[in-house]
Design a protein around this motif. Structure first.
Motif, PDB file in Angstrom:
ATOM      1  N   ASP A  42       4.734  -1.067   2.911  1.00 43.81           N
ATOM      2  CA  ASP A  42       4.651   0.202   2.160  1.00 43.81           C
ATOM      3  C   ASP A  42       5.292   0.081   0.785  1.00 43.81           C
ATOM      4  O   ASP A  42       6.383  -0.483   0.649  1.00 43.81           O
ATOM      5  CB  ASP A  42       5.378   1.312   2.925  1.00 43.81           C
TER       6      ASP A  42
ATOM      7  N   GLY B  44      -1.001   7.618   1.602  1.00 42.80           N
ATOM      8  CA  GLY B  44      -1.983   6.524   1.646  1.00 42.80           C
ATOM      9  C   GLY B  44      -3.152   6.790   2.591  1.00 42.80           C
ATOM     10  O   GLY B  44      -3.020   7.536   3.556  1.00 42.80           O
TER      11      GLY B  44
ATOM     12  N   ILE C  68      -6.047   5.831   5.387  1.00 41.28           N
ATOM     13  CA  ILE C  68      -6.061   5.060   6.628  1.00 41.28           C
ATOM     14  C   ILE C  68      -6.715   3.677   6.452  1.00 41.28           C
ATOM     15  O   ILE C  68      -6.291   2.698   7.065  1.00 41.28           O
ATOM     16  CB  ILE C  68      -6.725   5.895   7.764  1.00 41.28           C
TER      17      ILE C  68
ATOM     18  N   HIS D 150      -6.386   1.682   4.155  1.00 46.12           N
ATOM     19  CA  HIS D 150      -5.471   0.744   3.506  1.00 46.12           C
ATOM     20  C   HIS D 150      -4.446   0.201   4.505  1.00 46.12           C
ATOM     21  O   HIS D 150      -3.597  -0.594   4.128  1.00 46.12           O
ATOM     22  CB  HIS D 150      -4.691   1.421   2.375  1.00 46.12           C
ATOM     23  N   HIS D 151      -4.484   0.690   5.725  1.00 47.93           N
ATOM     24  CA  HIS D 151      -3.369   0.424   6.642  1.00 47.93           C
ATOM     25  C   HIS D 151      -3.708  -0.585   7.722  1.00 47.93           C
ATOM     26  O   HIS D 151      -4.860  -1.002   7.867  1.00 47.93           O
ATOM     27  CB  HIS D 151      -2.896   1.753   7.249  1.00 47.93           C
ATOM     28  N   LEU D 152      -2.663  -0.882   8.498  1.00 47.12           N
ATOM     29  CA  LEU D 152      -2.791  -1.848   9.585  1.00 47.12           C
ATOM     30  C   LEU D 152      -3.850  -1.407  10.587  1.00 47.12           C
ATOM     31  O   LEU D 152      -4.638  -2.209  11.087  1.00 47.12           O
ATOM     32  CB  LEU D 152      -1.418  -1.947  10.276  1.00 47.12           C
TER      33      LEU D 152
ATOM     34  N   ARG E 290      -4.612   7.347  -3.015  1.00 44.00           N
ATOM     35  CA  ARG E 290      -4.107   8.056  -1.839  1.00 44.00           C
ATOM     36  C   ARG E 290      -5.067   9.152  -1.390  1.00 44.00           C
ATOM     37  O   ARG E 290      -5.962   9.550  -2.135  1.00 44.00           O
ATOM     38  CB  ARG E 290      -2.786   8.754  -2.173  1.00 44.00           C
TER      39      ARG E 290
ATOM     40  N   SER F 256       2.197   4.353   1.932  1.00 47.47           N
ATOM     41  CA  SER F 256       2.364   4.672   3.358  1.00 47.47           C
ATOM     42  C   SER F 256       1.595   5.953   3.709  1.00 47.47           C
ATOM     43  O   SER F 256       1.171   6.693   2.816  1.00 47.47           O
ATOM     44  CB  SER F 256       3.844   4.914   3.648  1.00 47.47           C
ATOM     45  N   THR F 257       1.461   6.233   4.995  1.00 46.74           N
ATOM     46  CA  THR F 257       0.800   7.485   5.404  1.00 46.74           C
ATOM     47  C   THR F 257       1.596   8.705   4.907  1.00 46.74           C
ATOM     48  O   THR F 257       1.014   9.579   4.247  1.00 46.74           O
ATOM     49  CB  THR F 257       0.596   7.518   6.932  1.00 46.74           C
TER      50      THR F 257
ATOM     51  N   VAL G  74       0.844  -1.217   0.000  1.00 47.65           N
ATOM     52  CA  VAL G  74       0.000   0.000   0.000  1.00 47.65           C
ATOM     53  C   VAL G  74       0.873   1.258   0.000  1.00 47.65           C
ATOM     54  O   VAL G  74       2.066   1.180   0.270  1.00 47.65           O
ATOM     55  CB  VAL G  74      -0.898   0.040   1.277  1.00 47.65           C
TER      56      VAL G  74
ATOM     57  N   VAL H  92       1.224  -5.802   6.170  1.00 45.44           N
ATOM     58  CA  VAL H  92       1.009  -4.644   5.287  1.00 45.44           C
ATOM     59  C   VAL H  92       2.361  -3.966   5.048  1.00 45.44           C
ATOM     60  O   VAL H  92       3.045  -3.591   6.003  1.00 45.44           O
ATOM     61  CB  VAL H  92       0.015  -3.652   5.927  1.00 45.44           C
TER      62      VAL H  92
END
Ligand code: DSN
Length: 424
Positions: free
Chosen positions: A138, A119, A121, A123-125, A169, A114-115, A112, A136
């Motif tokens: 980056d 990216g 939220i 899409h994240h852990l 994103r 990254s922040t 994904v 997950v």
């Protein structure tokens, strides 16, 4: 006493309405609905349920919504040239969840943005993906921080063999390398998910990349950022029917029960506006974003990605570290009725997320009120007066907005005599 609470709520709504028509709204994830959409919201559909699909509902009394929903589904398929469209998700994250639950199993690897890479939220852990797998990773970025590094991404894919790559994103300045990574994704049977929440309207207008043409397996989106809709989600794909069945179940009953028929009606109207005015609108949005980038730069701000003409979307990003950082700048602007949000910038450490160096500016809403590149220059100047010269600009901002109160790229003028069915 309770009646007083209701009066208070009434006042808050009234004040919000009055206030936000006087402010310069630059939050990149928002937009305004037309008066025609607004007229058709708040109808009897706000009370109703219609689980399932048109013609195959679990409830009686759904004849009219069946017609609206199946036309809307067909419109989405036509606009985005997909075989399937699910218009039932009630938000972009809800659409993502329907897809992630269908194709990610515990232990799978997902790549994904990254922040700090922009990216989202979900899409994240910590977000929706994290409910289905903890693995997950980056996507690597080029040194400029705005693009995925294709060579390093290919190397990482060969090592990690992810089951899915999620593009798209929240800080979304440039197209994603779907075409460039398509072959390696086919080789390793990796599903490309493209979250088009921010750029759906630009795509509908033909002014941003076409992820399907470039090789995406599935597109998810919210419907209210650069698209003209009420706040909802959508899932699009041309995958085979048996795989689509999984997504279908992921959407209902997997991630929602009732699908909020009132906002579905609004989206149906907004989609007609997008079909008619999307091309002209998205062209102006991108022109305005570039113009704002140039104007902010000449007013003395550190606008990111100058080497790429600042942006190819509705957003620009500005490093305001020397002006006190993103939080302070966004707060000061808000006090002056210019509303935008702080944003972590590419290359910043994740710990900066609550007090980042950046601000993100989106021009899609002000473009819909009819603003053009001259107005972008005016906005940049107002931001400079406020942030660099320490002036109070609220009065000027409110006067400036008086000329931009309508919603363009809509049927509002043509349909101004159409009475709202909600007053019957
Ligand atoms: N977090 C929102 C954004 O501002 O991009 C999208 O959900």
């Amino acid at each position: 006493m309770l009646e007083k609470h209701v009066r208070n709520i009434y006042d808050y709504v009234k004040w919000q309405n009055e206030w936000r028509t006087k402010t310069i709204n630059l939050i990149a994830s928002e937009n305004v609905i037309s008066n025609t959409v607004r007229k058709l919201c708040g109808s009897d559909f706000i009370h109703r349920y219609a689980e399932g699909h048109p013609g195959e509902r679990y409830y009686q009394g759904t004849e009219y919504i069946d017609k609206i929903e199946s036309d809307l589904r067909n419109d989405f398929k036509t606009i985005f040239r997909s075989t399937h469209a699910d218009v039932r998700p009630i938000s972009g994250t809800n659409a993502n969840e329907a897809v992630f639950s269908s194709f990610i199993k515990q232990g799978d690897i997902v790549m994904v943005n990254s922040t700090p890479g922009g990216g989202h939220i979900s899409h994240h852990l910590a977000g929706s993906v994290g409910k289905f797998t903890k693995n997950v990773i980056d996507l690597p970025l080029t040194e400029d921080g705005f693009h995925i590094d294709i060579g390093s991404a290919r190397d990482l894919i060969r090592i990690c063999k992810p089951c899915m790559i999620i593009f798209g994103r929240s800080l979304f300045l440039f197209p994603e390398p779907v075409r460039e990574l398509k072959n390696i994704c086919s080789e390793y049977r990796i599903r490309i998910v493209y979250d088009a929440a921010h750029v759906l309207g630009l795509m509908a207008g033909g002014k941003f990349q076409d992820p399907f043409e470039e090789g995406a397996f599935i597109v998810t989106a919210s419907t209210h950022k650069t698209f003209f809709g009420t706040q909802r989600g959508v899932i699009l794909s041309s995958m085979g029917n048996s795989e689509w069945q999984k997504v279908d179940k992921g959407a209902f009953p997997g991630s929602s029960s009732n699908h909020h028929l009132d906002t579905l009606v609004g989206l149906a109207v907004a989609t007609q506006e997008m079909i008619s005015f999307g091309k002209e609108y998205s062209e102006q949005v991108i022109k305005n974003a570039k113009a704002l980038g140039r104007a902010m730069k000449s007013e003395g701000f550190r606008v990111l990605a100058e080497e790429f003409d600042f942006t190819e979307s509705h957003q620009i990003a500005v490093n305001v570290h020397e002006h006190g950082g993103g939080r302070m700048v966004a707060n000061l602007l808000k006090e002056n009725d210019i509303i935008l949000n702080m944003n972590i910038l590419p290359g910043e450490p994740l710990r900066n997320v609550t007090n980042p160096d950046g601000i993100r500016i989106g021009v899609q809403e002000m473009t819909r009120t009819g603003m053009k590149t001259e107005e972008m220059e005016r906005i940049a100047h107002l931001i400079k007066e406020c942030i660099i010269q320490g002036k109070e600009v609220r009065g000027e901002v409110n006067r400036f907005r008086e000329d931009f109160t309508g919603v363009r790229y809509s049927f509002d003028e043509m349909l101004k005599d159409l009475p709202s069915p909600n007053n019957l």
